[in-house]
Write an enzyme that holds these catalytic residues in place. Structure first.
Site, PDB file in Angstrom:
ATOM      1  N   GLY A  47       0.797  -1.213   0.000  1.00 42.92           N
ATOM      2  CA  GLY A  47       0.000   0.000   0.000  1.00 42.92           C
ATOM      3  C   GLY A  47       0.834   1.270   0.000  1.00 42.92           C
ATOM      4  O   GLY A  47       0.299   2.369   0.067  1.00 42.92           O
ATOM      5  N   CYS A  48       2.152   1.122  -0.043  1.00 39.59           N
ATOM      6  CA  CYS A  48       3.046   2.275  -0.104  1.00 39.59           C
ATOM      7  C   CYS A  48       3.560   2.410  -1.533  1.00 39.59           C
ATOM      8  O   CYS A  48       3.950   1.422  -2.144  1.00 39.59           O
ATOM      9  CB  CYS A  48       4.236   2.097   0.837  1.00 39.59           C
ATOM     10  SG  CYS A  48       3.785   2.070   2.583  1.00 39.59           S
ATOM     11  N   ALA A  49       3.567   3.622  -2.054  1.00 41.47           N
ATOM     12  CA  ALA A  49       4.092   3.850  -3.404  1.00 41.47           C
ATOM     13  C   ALA A  49       5.603   3.619  -3.426  1.00 41.47           C
ATOM     14  O   ALA A  49       6.138   3.045  -4.366  1.00 41.47           O
ATOM     15  CB  ALA A  49       3.763   5.265  -3.859  1.00 41.47           C
ATOM     16  N   SER A  50       6.285   4.047  -2.361  1.00 36.36           N
ATOM     17  CA  SER A  50       7.718   3.770  -2.220  1.00 36.36           C
ATOM     18  C   SER A  50       7.870   2.394  -1.582  1.00 36.36           C
ATOM     19  O   SER A  50       6.910   1.853  -1.052  1.00 36.36           O
ATOM     20  CB  SER A  50       8.366   4.801  -1.288  1.00 36.36           C
ATOM     21  OG  SER A  50       8.084   6.098  -1.720  1.00 36.36           O
TER      22      SER A  50
END
Length: 140
Positions: A47-50
């Site tokens: 769920g984290c773009a990074s």
């Protein structure tokens, strides 16, 4: 690691959001590097773009252990956000963590409204993962 109280104090002295972003980046630079062998898919926060990794450690009472966390990210600002999340939750018992909504803390310092929606979602994913791990470990 910088304490949550210190972070809140430091934020209160910084009026300009450019200065606050720089401070968040500095917090990330001060975060110890996570060894490569801990940067596994099991430790990756979805769920984290990074890319973000969180490692959970427990000690003490098996029914309500003290939980500490290690974390890292491949992005400077996100690494600083990881440092703030770790300062918020590390060293507390599972039941304290399950009951503590970090977004109350983040609202006090005006953090969330100055993040992009992707970063805010990533932050929410980190918090949710830590609180879920705590709920599983806190025997009611």
């Amino acid at each position: 690691m910088t304490s949550l109280e210190q972070i809140i104090d430091d934020f209160s002295f910084l009026d300009d959001w450019e200065d606050r972003y720089r401070y968040v980046i500095e917090l990330g630079k001060a975060l110890p590097d996570l060894p490569d062998d801990k940067k596994t898919s099991a430790n990756k926060v979805m769920g984290c773009a990074s890319q973000v990794w969180l490692v959970t450690h427990t000690a003490g009472d098996p029914d309500n252990p003290v939980m500490t966390f290690e974390g890292d990210s491949d992005a400077h600002i996100v690494r600083g956000l990881v440092a703030i999340v770790l300062a918020t939750y590390s060293g507390k018992t599972a039941s304290e963590i399950a009951a503590l909504d970090a977004f109350d803390v983040f609202s006090k310092i005006g953090l969330v409204e100055h993040l992009s929606s992707q970063r805010a979602n990533g932050l929410r994913s980190m918090v949710n993962r830590i609180r879920e791990e705590a709920r599983v470990r806190a025997v009611a």
